[in-house]
Scaffold this motif. Structure first.
Motif, PDB file in Angstrom:
ATOM      1  N   ILE A  17       1.133   5.745  -1.268  1.00 55.90           N
ATOM      2  CA  ILE A  17       0.448   6.999  -1.539  1.00 55.90           C
ATOM      3  C   ILE A  17       0.989   7.579  -2.849  1.00 55.90           C
ATOM      4  N   THR A  58       0.864  -1.176   0.000  1.00 55.01           N
ATOM      5  CA  THR A  58       0.000   0.000   0.000  1.00 55.01           C
ATOM      6  C   THR A  58       0.897   1.221   0.000  1.00 55.01           C
ATOM      7  N   LYS A  67       2.323  10.181  -5.052  1.00 54.57           N
ATOM      8  CA  LYS A  67       3.008  11.439  -4.736  1.00 54.57           C
ATOM      9  C   LYS A  67       3.041  12.399  -5.919  1.00 54.57           C
ATOM     10  N   GLY A 112      -1.887  12.038  -3.491  1.00 56.28           N
ATOM     11  CA  GLY A 112      -2.489  11.885  -2.169  1.00 56.28           C
ATOM     12  C   GLY A 112      -3.390  10.664  -2.052  1.00 56.28           C
ATOM     13  N   THR A 113      -3.719  10.048  -3.179  1.00 59.78           N
ATOM     14  CA  THR A 113      -4.575   8.866  -3.179  1.00 59.78           C
ATOM     15  C   THR A 113      -3.801   7.661  -2.658  1.00 59.78           C
ATOM     16  N   GLN A 114      -4.446   6.878  -1.796  1.00 60.26           N
ATOM     17  CA  GLN A 114      -3.831   5.626  -1.328  1.00 60.26           C
ATOM     18  C   GLN A 114      -4.168   4.533  -2.329  1.00 60.26           C
TER      19      GLN A 114
END
Length: 157
Positions: free
Chosen positions: A13, A11, A15, A53-55
């Motif tokens: 993020i 998992t 960037k 910013g999305t995981q």
């Protein structure tokens, strides 16, 4: 990061987005999720699929420990081709299950390739046996080009 290996689900993020893909932060390192590895379907606008910013959950498809590079894929986690574009949440929820099926399929393909290679090698051995046994049937010292030579001599005279 040294405990990561090819095939692991991680998992991270998102960037940064570039025309060629997204950089995903994974445990303090940055991995590349190339645009061709996001979905089996064509991606025209990366920003419609991922935003900084999305995981995301990704599979590691290559890990160059010497240079500290990680190549990532969400395409391998799609239950159905194109799911990453239609329903990324479903892809992430089913990531481990889909990855397990992916690994099973890859292992089956590897075994099939090994069997095919073994059949080819065994077949070559049989072909070589046929060649040596047919040459044993010929009389000793016979020249396979003798007939050709005789025919050329008759044509030239």
């Amino acid at each position: 990061m040294s405990d990561l290996s090819r095939g692991d689900i991680i998992t991270g993020i998102v960037k940064a987005l570039k025309p060629y893909g997204a950089f995903v932060e994974v445990g303090g390192m940055s991995g590349l999720l190339h645009i061709s590895q996001i979905s089996y379907d064509r991606i025209d606008d990366l920003e419609k699929v991922l935003q900084p910013g999305t995981q995301v959950k990704c599979m590691i498809i290559d890990h160059d420990k010497v240079n500290g590079r990680i190549a990532l894929s969400t395409k391998t986690l799609e239950p159905e081709p194109g799911d990453m574009l239609r329903d990324p949440k479903r892809v992430f929820e089913m990531a481990e299950e889909t990855a397990a099926r992916y690994h099973e399929r890859m292992e089956a393909e590897r075994k099939a390739r090994e069997e095919a290679a073994k059949d080819i090698v065994l077949g070559l051995g049989d072909s070589l046996d046929d060649l040596t046994s047919s040459s044993d049937d010929d009389s000793e010292g016979s020249d396979p080009l003798a007939d050709v030579s005789d025919n050329l001599d008759s044509l030239l005279s």
